[in-house]
Design a protein around this motif. Sequence first.
Motif, PDB file in Angstrom:
ATOM      1  N   UNK A   1       0.808  -1.216   0.000  1.00 41.44           N
ATOM      2  CA  UNK A   1       0.000   0.000   0.000  1.00 41.44           C
ATOM      3  C   UNK A   1       0.843   1.269   0.000  1.00 41.44           C
ATOM      4  N   UNK A   2       0.635   2.063  -1.042  1.00 42.59           N
ATOM      5  CA  UNK A   2       1.327   3.337  -1.197  1.00 42.59           C
ATOM      6  C   UNK A   2       0.434   4.460  -0.688  1.00 42.59           C
ATOM      7  N   UNK A   3       0.955   5.664  -0.695  1.00 47.32           N
ATOM      8  CA  UNK A   3       0.167   6.818  -0.276  1.00 47.32           C
ATOM      9  C   UNK A   3      -1.026   7.031  -1.208  1.00 47.32           C
ATOM     10  N   UNK A   4      -0.868   6.707  -2.483  1.00 45.89           N
ATOM     11  CA  UNK A   4      -1.991   6.829  -3.416  1.00 45.89           C
ATOM     12  C   UNK A   4      -3.089   5.820  -3.068  1.00 45.89           C
ATOM     13  N   UNK A   5      -2.693   4.601  -2.743  1.00 45.42           N
ATOM     14  CA  UNK A   5      -3.674   3.603  -2.327  1.00 45.42           C
ATOM     15  C   UNK A   5      -4.432   4.074  -1.087  1.00 45.42           C
ATOM     16  N   UNK A   6      -3.716   4.705  -0.176  1.00 45.85           N
ATOM     17  CA  UNK A   6      -4.353   5.188   1.045  1.00 45.85           C
ATOM     18  C   UNK A   6      -5.377   6.276   0.731  1.00 45.85           C
ATOM     19  N   UNK A   7      -5.031   7.173  -0.204  1.00 51.59           N
ATOM     20  CA  UNK A   7      -5.958   8.248  -0.579  1.00 51.59           C
ATOM     21  C   UNK A   7      -7.198   7.681  -1.266  1.00 51.59           C
TER      22      UNK A   7
END
Length: 208
Positions: free
Chosen positions: A111-117
Motif C-alpha cells: 500500500x502506497x500513499x496513493x492507495x491510502x488516498x
Amino acid sequence: PIGRLVPYDRISIWTIDLRRQNLIASYVEGVDGRGAERGTAFPISSPEALSVLDSRSPVAVSKSSSGVLKEFAGLLSQAGSRLPAVLLVPLVSNVETVGLLSLRSSPANAYSSRHMALAEMVAAQMAGAVANARLRAEHDQVRRELSTLAAIGRVVNSSLDNEHVLGQIVDQTRRLLIFDALAVNLLEPGGATLRTAHMAGENLESRW
C-alpha cells in the motif's frame, strides 16, 4: 470494484459497538489467510486504539508495526503470514467514526500513499451506508424493547397468581437482558426480610 482501485486479497468491514467496546466483523470476503470471520468481535482495549479510529485517516501497517498500532496486534495477527500488509481506514459519517475498512494483501509493502488516498475516498462512500444500517438496527431494537415492556405490563395485569405472573415476566425479561440466573426477591411485611418469590436459570442453589 474496490479491487480496481486498491489491491487486496481479503477485505473486511468492521462496525463499532462502543457500548461493548468492540469492533464487529460485519462483512468479510477474500482468501482465508487465517482472517476473522463474519461476526467476530475484536475488543478496543485502550484510548490509543480508539485514537486510530478517531484519526479519520487511513493507516498502512504490517505485522512488524509497533507503537500506537500495538493495540491492534490481535486484529493484525489474524491476517496470517500470507497477508502481511494491512490498510486500515476509519469509516466516518457526519463526524462520527462508525466503522473500519480493513484491506489485506500478500505483498509486504502493498500500500502506497496513493492507495491510502483512494481507500479513504471509498471509505467515505461506505460510511453513510454503514451509519444508515446501524440506525435502522437501533430503531428496530428500540421497537422490540418497547414491545417487550408493553408485554410485561399486560402480564402484570393478567393474573393474581404471583408465581405465574413472575414466571411470565422473567420470560419477557430474557428478551431484554442477558443473564444466566435471575431471582425475584419480595420484601416481607414489616420490611425486615426478603423472600425469594421466583428463581430462573442455571446453578441456582450455588448462586443464592
